[in-house]
Design a protein around this motif. Sequence first.
Motif, PDB file in Angstrom:
ATOM      1  N   LYS A   1       5.116  -6.250 -10.458  1.00 57.17           N
ATOM      2  CA  LYS A   1       4.271  -5.062 -10.561  1.00 57.17           C
ATOM      3  C   LYS A   1       2.790  -5.387 -10.498  1.00 57.17           C
ATOM      4  O   LYS A   1       1.953  -4.500 -10.471  1.00 57.17           O
ATOM      5  CB  LYS A   1       4.593  -4.280 -11.834  1.00 57.17           C
ATOM      6  CG  LYS A   1       4.451  -5.081 -13.112  1.00 57.17           C
ATOM      7  CD  LYS A   1       4.926  -4.304 -14.322  1.00 57.17           C
ATOM      8  CE  LYS A   1       4.893  -5.193 -15.546  1.00 57.17           C
ATOM      9  NZ  LYS A   1       5.466  -4.549 -16.710  1.00 57.17           N
ATOM     10  N   GLN A   2       2.481  -6.678 -10.471  1.00 59.66           N
ATOM     11  CA  GLN A   2       1.085  -7.086 -10.386  1.00 59.66           C
ATOM     12  C   GLN A   2       0.995  -8.474  -9.770  1.00 59.66           C
ATOM     13  O   GLN A   2       1.977  -9.200  -9.717  1.00 59.66           O
ATOM     14  CB  GLN A   2       0.427  -7.063 -11.764  1.00 59.66           C
ATOM     15  CG  GLN A   2       1.095  -7.936 -12.795  1.00 59.66           C
ATOM     16  CD  GLN A   2       0.512  -7.744 -14.180  1.00 59.66           C
ATOM     17  OE1 GLN A   2      -0.385  -6.958 -14.386  1.00 59.66           O
ATOM     18  NE2 GLN A   2       1.020  -8.489 -15.140  1.00 59.66           N
TER      19      GLN A   2
ATOM     20  N   ILE B   1       5.526  -3.838  -4.965  1.00 56.43           N
ATOM     21  CA  ILE B   1       6.046  -3.509  -6.305  1.00 56.43           C
ATOM     22  C   ILE B   1       7.551  -3.387  -6.157  1.00 56.43           C
ATOM     23  O   ILE B   1       8.044  -2.508  -5.452  1.00 56.43           O
ATOM     24  CB  ILE B   1       5.417  -2.203  -6.826  1.00 56.43           C
ATOM     25  CG1 ILE B   1       3.895  -2.361  -6.913  1.00 56.43           C
ATOM     26  CG2 ILE B   1       6.020  -1.816  -8.171  1.00 56.43           C
ATOM     27  CD1 ILE B   1       3.159  -1.070  -7.186  1.00 56.43           C
ATOM     28  N   ARG B   2       8.295  -4.288  -6.810  1.00 57.52           N
ATOM     29  CA  ARG B   2       9.734  -4.322  -6.557  1.00 57.52           C
ATOM     30  C   ARG B   2      10.495  -5.015  -7.675  1.00 57.52           C
ATOM     31  O   ARG B   2       9.895  -5.690  -8.505  1.00 57.52           O
ATOM     32  CB  ARG B   2      10.004  -5.028  -5.234  1.00 57.52           C
ATOM     33  CG  ARG B   2       9.544  -6.477  -5.210  1.00 57.52           C
ATOM     34  CD  ARG B   2       9.323  -6.957  -3.780  1.00 57.52           C
ATOM     35  NE  ARG B   2       8.992  -8.366  -3.693  1.00 57.52           N
ATOM     36  CZ  ARG B   2       7.781  -8.875  -3.841  1.00 57.52           C
ATOM     37  NH1 ARG B   2       6.769  -8.098  -4.123  1.00 57.52           N
ATOM     38  NH2 ARG B   2       7.565 -10.164  -3.730  1.00 57.52           N
TER      39      ARG B   2
ATOM     40  N   SER C   1       5.971  -4.541   3.829  1.00 56.24           N
ATOM     41  CA  SER C   1       5.865  -3.083   3.938  1.00 56.24           C
ATOM     42  C   SER C   1       6.761  -2.507   5.030  1.00 56.24           C
ATOM     43  O   SER C   1       7.145  -1.349   4.952  1.00 56.24           O
ATOM     44  CB  SER C   1       4.414  -2.666   4.168  1.00 56.24           C
ATOM     45  OG  SER C   1       3.913  -3.283   5.328  1.00 56.24           O
TER      46      SER C   1
ATOM     47  N   GLN D   1      -3.978  -7.481 -10.535  1.00 59.16           N
ATOM     48  CA  GLN D   1      -4.128  -6.224  -9.812  1.00 59.16           C
ATOM     49  C   GLN D   1      -2.791  -5.894  -9.161  1.00 59.16           C
ATOM     50  O   GLN D   1      -1.907  -6.745  -9.072  1.00 59.16           O
ATOM     51  CB  GLN D   1      -5.246  -6.289  -8.779  1.00 59.16           C
ATOM     52  CG  GLN D   1      -4.994  -7.225  -7.618  1.00 59.16           C
ATOM     53  CD  GLN D   1      -6.177  -7.254  -6.651  1.00 59.16           C
ATOM     54  OE1 GLN D   1      -7.299  -6.997  -7.022  1.00 59.16           O
ATOM     55  NE2 GLN D   1      -5.901  -7.582  -5.404  1.00 59.16           N
ATOM     56  N   GLU D   2      -2.657  -4.649  -8.700  1.00 62.70           N
ATOM     57  CA  GLU D   2      -1.420  -4.252  -8.037  1.00 62.70           C
ATOM     58  C   GLU D   2      -1.253  -5.054  -6.749  1.00 62.70           C
ATOM     59  O   GLU D   2      -2.236  -5.461  -6.135  1.00 62.70           O
ATOM     60  CB  GLU D   2      -1.451  -2.757  -7.716  1.00 62.70           C
ATOM     61  CG  GLU D   2      -1.211  -1.895  -8.927  1.00 62.70           C
ATOM     62  CD  GLU D   2      -0.925  -0.444  -8.556  1.00 62.70           C
ATOM     63  OE1 GLU D   2      -0.766  -0.119  -7.355  1.00 62.70           O
ATOM     64  OE2 GLU D   2      -0.841   0.366  -9.491  1.00 62.70           O
ATOM     65  N   PRO D   3      -0.009  -5.255  -6.333  1.00 68.92           N
ATOM     66  CA  PRO D   3       0.209  -5.931  -5.052  1.00 68.92           C
ATOM     67  C   PRO D   3      -0.475  -5.185  -3.904  1.00 68.92           C
ATOM     68  O   PRO D   3      -0.823  -4.006  -4.034  1.00 68.92           O
ATOM     69  CB  PRO D   3       1.735  -5.887  -4.892  1.00 68.92           C
ATOM     70  CG  PRO D   3       2.238  -5.832  -6.308  1.00 68.92           C
ATOM     71  CD  PRO D   3       1.233  -4.985  -7.036  1.00 68.92           C
ATOM     72  N   LYS D   4      -0.632  -5.880  -2.770  1.00 64.88           N
ATOM     73  CA  LYS D   4      -1.378  -5.334  -1.639  1.00 64.88           C
ATOM     74  C   LYS D   4      -0.785  -4.036  -1.088  1.00 64.88           C
ATOM     75  O   LYS D   4      -1.511  -3.181  -0.610  1.00 64.88           O
ATOM     76  CB  LYS D   4      -1.445  -6.366  -0.501  1.00 64.88           C
ATOM     77  CG  LYS D   4      -2.276  -7.588  -0.844  1.00 64.88           C
ATOM     78  CD  LYS D   4      -2.388  -8.521   0.335  1.00 64.88           C
ATOM     79  CE  LYS D   4      -1.173  -9.435   0.374  1.00 64.88           C
ATOM     80  NZ  LYS D   4      -1.277 -10.504   1.355  1.00 64.88           N
ATOM     81  N   THR D   5       0.546  -3.915  -1.139  1.00 66.06           N
ATOM     82  CA  THR D   5       1.196  -2.708  -0.616  1.00 66.06           C
ATOM     83  C   THR D   5       2.149  -2.142  -1.660  1.00 66.06           C
ATOM     84  O   THR D   5       2.529  -2.830  -2.618  1.00 66.06           O
ATOM     85  CB  THR D   5       2.010  -3.013   0.660  1.00 66.06           C
ATOM     86  OG1 THR D   5       3.098  -3.888   0.313  1.00 66.06           O
ATOM     87  CG2 THR D   5       1.151  -3.672   1.731  1.00 66.06           C
ATOM     88  N   LYS D   6       2.565  -0.900  -1.466  1.00 66.80           N
ATOM     89  CA  LYS D   6       3.554  -0.290  -2.372  1.00 66.80           C
ATOM     90  C   LYS D   6       4.858  -1.070  -2.357  1.00 66.80           C
ATOM     91  O   LYS D   6       5.544  -1.167  -3.367  1.00 66.80           O
ATOM     92  CB  LYS D   6       3.810   1.163  -1.975  1.00 66.80           C
ATOM     93  CG  LYS D   6       2.700   2.093  -2.342  1.00 66.80           C
ATOM     94  CD  LYS D   6       3.060   3.531  -2.001  1.00 66.80           C
ATOM     95  CE  LYS D   6       1.880   4.448  -2.289  1.00 66.80           C
ATOM     96  NZ  LYS D   6       2.186   5.836  -1.928  1.00 66.80           N
TER      97      LYS D   6
END
Length: 180
Positions: free
Chosen positions: A9-10, A39-40, A136, A31-36
């Motif tokens: 998640k980060q 997050i997995r 992605s 920080q959040e990963p580069k793409t949605k």
Amino acid sequence: MSNGNIVVKQALVRVKIFDENKNYESKLIFQEPKTKAGIRNIPLPPNVLVLLNTHRLNQSKENLLVGYKYEDQDLVFCTELGHPIEPRNFIRKFQQLLKISGLEKTNIHSLRHTYATRLLELNEHPKVVQELLGHSTIAITLDIYSHVFPEIKKATADKINDLFKIKNNFVKEEPSSYAV
């Protein structure tokens, strides 16, 4: 970790923080990963879960020894005080472990590459590999790992070979190869 999964998640990244004089300092932040897709949840094999649970137990024992100085940031791997591991130190330790194990020098990213390649060689569906890697799109996965597919295609051809056996009384020998 949650229910036998790694929850991504980060990401830990180094950023430059500038002051009013355009001087900067380097700092590690989450920080959040580069793409949605980054997050997995990644399911872990049972034998890895056993090792991680043992690690977590040992980590808890060490935390008790440190006491109030320990800052729990819910990290699986961290310093003895609970802080994120400095990436350069992690890489140094990784290289030491390779040397001790008698393995070739390589980089951390090659482990990710090997993981994906092996999954594809095991005929795992590329969509599953895409989701596990956090790409992605499936096109990214297929483009990066396209070198694996000739071997997979050959293995597939070998598997379906029996479906195409020609039973013909006129043919005494099966040719070993065909010109196309």
